[in-house]
Write an enzyme that holds these catalytic residues in place. Structure first.
Site, PDB file in Angstrom:
ATOM      1  N   THR A  76       0.775  -0.990   0.174  1.00 20.05           N
ATOM      2  CA  THR A  76       0.033   0.042  -0.046  1.00 20.05           C
ATOM      3  C   THR A  76       1.172   1.152  -0.032  1.00 20.05           C
ATOM      4  O   THR A  76       1.815   1.156   0.484  1.00 20.05           O
ATOM      5  CB  THR A  76      -0.876   0.070   1.140  1.00 20.05           C
ATOM      6  OG1 THR A  76      -1.580   1.157   1.402  1.00 20.05           O
ATOM      7  CG2 THR A  76      -0.167  -0.060   2.448  1.00 20.05           C
ATOM      8  N   ASP A  77       0.372   2.183  -0.455  1.00 21.29           N
ATOM      9  CA  ASP A  77       1.149   3.596  -0.460  1.00 21.29           C
ATOM     10  C   ASP A  77       1.004   4.224   0.809  1.00 21.29           C
ATOM     11  O   ASP A  77       1.419   5.332   1.287  1.00 21.29           O
ATOM     12  CB  ASP A  77       0.485   4.763  -1.360  1.00 21.29           C
ATOM     13  CG  ASP A  77      -0.798   5.324  -1.547  1.00 21.29           C
ATOM     14  OD1 ASP A  77      -1.523   4.537  -0.646  1.00 21.29           O
ATOM     15  OD2 ASP A  77      -1.257   5.979  -2.157  1.00 21.29           O
ATOM     16  N   GLU A  78       0.155   3.373   1.750  1.00 23.46           N
ATOM     17  CA  GLU A  78       0.157   4.254   3.070  1.00 23.46           C
ATOM     18  C   GLU A  78       1.387   4.200   4.002  1.00 23.46           C
ATOM     19  O   GLU A  78       1.718   4.700   4.951  1.00 23.46           O
ATOM     20  CB  GLU A  78      -1.139   3.619   3.889  1.00 23.46           C
ATOM     21  CG  GLU A  78      -2.702   3.887   3.252  1.00 23.46           C
ATOM     22  CD  GLU A  78      -3.695   3.675   4.424  1.00 23.46           C
ATOM     23  OE1 GLU A  78      -3.343   3.968   5.534  1.00 23.46           O
ATOM     24  OE2 GLU A  78      -4.717   3.385   3.966  1.00 23.46           O
ATOM     25  N   TYR A  93      -1.696  -0.417  10.887  1.00 20.20           N
ATOM     26  CA  TYR A  93      -1.549  -1.136   9.524  1.00 20.20           C
ATOM     27  C   TYR A  93      -0.718  -0.593   8.836  1.00 20.20           C
ATOM     28  O   TYR A  93       0.234  -1.560   8.156  1.00 20.20           O
ATOM     29  CB  TYR A  93      -2.904  -0.665   9.066  1.00 20.20           C
ATOM     30  CG  TYR A  93      -2.974  -0.872   7.352  1.00 20.20           C
ATOM     31  CD1 TYR A  93      -2.824  -1.989   6.860  1.00 20.20           C
ATOM     32  CD2 TYR A  93      -3.339   0.206   6.646  1.00 20.20           C
ATOM     33  CE1 TYR A  93      -2.701  -2.394   5.515  1.00 20.20           C
ATOM     34  CE2 TYR A  93      -3.281  -0.024   5.151  1.00 20.20           C
ATOM     35  CZ  TYR A  93      -3.186  -1.277   4.557  1.00 20.20           C
ATOM     36  OH  TYR A  93      -3.082  -1.520   3.556  1.00 20.20           O
ATOM     37  N   LYS A 114       2.783  -3.149   7.303  1.00 19.87           N
ATOM     38  CA  LYS A 114       2.748  -3.270   5.909  1.00 19.87           C
ATOM     39  C   LYS A 114       4.257  -2.691   5.365  1.00 19.87           C
ATOM     40  O   LYS A 114       4.770  -3.517   4.582  1.00 19.87           O
ATOM     41  CB  LYS A 114       1.830  -2.481   4.646  1.00 19.87           C
ATOM     42  CG  LYS A 114       0.374  -3.030   4.855  1.00 19.87           C
ATOM     43  CD  LYS A 114       0.268  -4.600   4.530  1.00 19.87           C
ATOM     44  CE  LYS A 114       0.838  -4.662   2.840  1.00 19.87           C
ATOM     45  NZ  LYS A 114       0.573  -5.798   2.495  1.00 19.87           N
TER      46      LYS A 114
END
Length: 334
Positions: free
Chosen positions: A180-182, A206, A210
Site C-alpha cells: 500500500t502507499d500508506e 496497519y 505493511k
C-alpha cells in the site's frame, strides 16, 4: 484474508510455448495480435498462487487476467468473520469448476501447508495479497495485523525461498508482494504524489505492519537473491468491496440510517484507483517483471476522506426515494 487460491495459465502455439495473462489480448482467442513470450520453462506452464485472494475485491478482476480464454471469474464464499454473499458464492462455485483453478483454504502462517501447496501445484509465481488492511481496526486490535502482515509475509517468503532453492533457483520464478502507499504516510494539500523515491513514514499499526512486510521482501531479495517485486498501490474501489472499507461502509450506513464514522479530522488526503485498473497494472508487472524493483500504482485521483464522504452522501441522497430524510452529511461522526 489468509485464504490461498491457486490457478495455472498457459497458451500454446505451433512453434513455442507462450504464457499470457491478459484476457483482453487478441491472441488469447486465437487471433494474430502481439505475442508475449513468457519464457519457455520445463513444465510447459506457469503456475500462479494468489495468497489472500478471496477477501479482496482485487481478485474479482485479477483472475480475469490470469485464467485464459476469457473465463468469467469472481471471488468470495465465506470469510473467517462469517460474512456470506450468495452471489459471490455462486460465482465462486462456477470458478472452481474451471480446470485451471484450484482453491486451498488455509492460514498463510501455516508453513507446512504453504510448502505442500507450492510443491503440489508446481508454483512458479506467487502474488501476496494477504493482509489485514483496515486502519481503524488496526488501532483497536493491532495484533492480528502483526500476525498476518508481518509473520504471514515471513512464512510465505521463507517457504517460497526454500522451494525456489529446491528447484535450482530458476530465474523465471517470481514473488510479487502487493503493498500500500500508506507506508509513505499521508499527503498534505500541497504535497506531490507518492513515488518510488518517497521515504517510508507509516502512521498507523496497519501501515507500519505493511512497511515491515515490504522490508522483509526486500531483505529476502538482497540476502538470498530471491526474485521479487513490490507494488505500492493507492486505495482501491469497485465491485464486491469489503463492507468495512470507507466507500461501501459509507453507502451502507447511509442506507441503514446509521452514523458515518470518519477517522481523525478527515483532512488526510488519499489517492484512489478503480480495482480493474490496479489489476491491469499487476498483469503488466507480472508479464514483464523487473526483479528487485518497487512500483507505485495510483489513479491520480487525490481527495480528502472528508470530501469523499461528502460526495458519497450527496450522491446517495440524490438517488434516495425519500423526500423527508435529513441530509446524510449530518450523520458523519468524527
Amino acid at each position: 484474508d489468509n485464504y490461498i487460491s491457486t490457478c495455472d495459465y498457459q497458451k500454446e502455439y505451433a512453434s513455442a510455448k507462450y504464457f499470457l495473462l491478459d484476457s483482453g489480448t487478441e491472441d488469447l482467442h486465437g487471433g494474430t495480435g502481439e505475442k508475449f513470450d513468457w519464457r519457455r520453462i520445463p513444465q510447459d506452464r506457469n503456475n500462479l498462487i494468489i495468497a489472500g485472494g478471496l477477501n479482496t475485491n482485487n481478485i474479482l478482476s485479477l483472475l480475469d487476467y490470469f485464467i485464459p480464454f476469457g473465463v468469467d471469474v469472481c471471488s468470495g464464499v465465506e470469510s473467517k468473520k462469517g460474512v456470506k454473499d450468495s452471489v459471490k458464492l455462486k460465482k465462486f462455485i462456477d470458478l472452481i469448476r474451471n480446470s485451471n483453478f484450484n482453491f486451498v483454504k488455509g492460514d498463510i502462517c501455516n508453513y507446512e501447508l504453504i510448502c505442500a501447496t507450492l510443491k503440489k501445484f508446481k508454483i512458479t509465481h506467487l502474488i501476496n495479497f494477504a493482509a489485514e488492511s483496515h486502519v481503524d481496526r488496526s488501532i483497536v486490535t493491532p495484533r492480528s495485523f502483526i500476525e498476518t502482515n508481518v509473520l504471514g509475509t515471513y512464512f510465505l517468503l521463507q517457504s517460497f525461498k526454500e522451494y525456489w532453492d529446491e528447484n535450482g533457483n530458476p530465474d523465471y520464478f517470481l514473488f510479487h508482494h502487493v503493498s500500500t502507499d500508506e507506508v509513505f504516510g499521508s499527503l498534505g494539500i500541497d504535497d506531490y504524489s507518492f513515488d518510488e523515491q518517497t521515504p517510508y513514514n507509516p502512521r498507523s499499526p496497519y501501515s507500519a505492519s505493511k512497511a515491515s512486510s515490504d522490508h522483509l521482501v526486500k531483505a529476502w531479495h538482497h540476502t538470498y537473491d530471491l526474485p521479487i517485486q513490490i507494488s505500492n498501490c493507492s486505495n482501491n474501489y469497485g465491485p464486491y468491496h469489503f463492507p468495512e472499507k470507507l466507500v461501501p461502509q459509507t453507502i451502507i450506513n447511509i442506507i441503514l440510517g446509521k452514523q458515518i464514522p470518519l477517522y481523525g479530522d478527515g483532512e488526510n488526503i488519499r489517492d484512489w484507483i478503480y480495482v480493474e485498473d490496479h489489476c491491469k497494472a499487476l498483469s503488466l508487472m507480472i508479464k514483464t517483471p523487473k526483479i528487485g524493483q518497487t512500483f507505485c500504482v495510483g489513479g491520480s485521483s487525490e481527495i480528502s476522506n472528508k470530501e469523499l464522504i461528502n460526495i458519497i452522501c450527496d450522491l446517495t441522497d440524490e438517488l434516495s426515494s425519500s423526500q423527508y430524510k435529513r441530509p446524510s452529511r449530518q450523520s458523519v461522526s468524527y
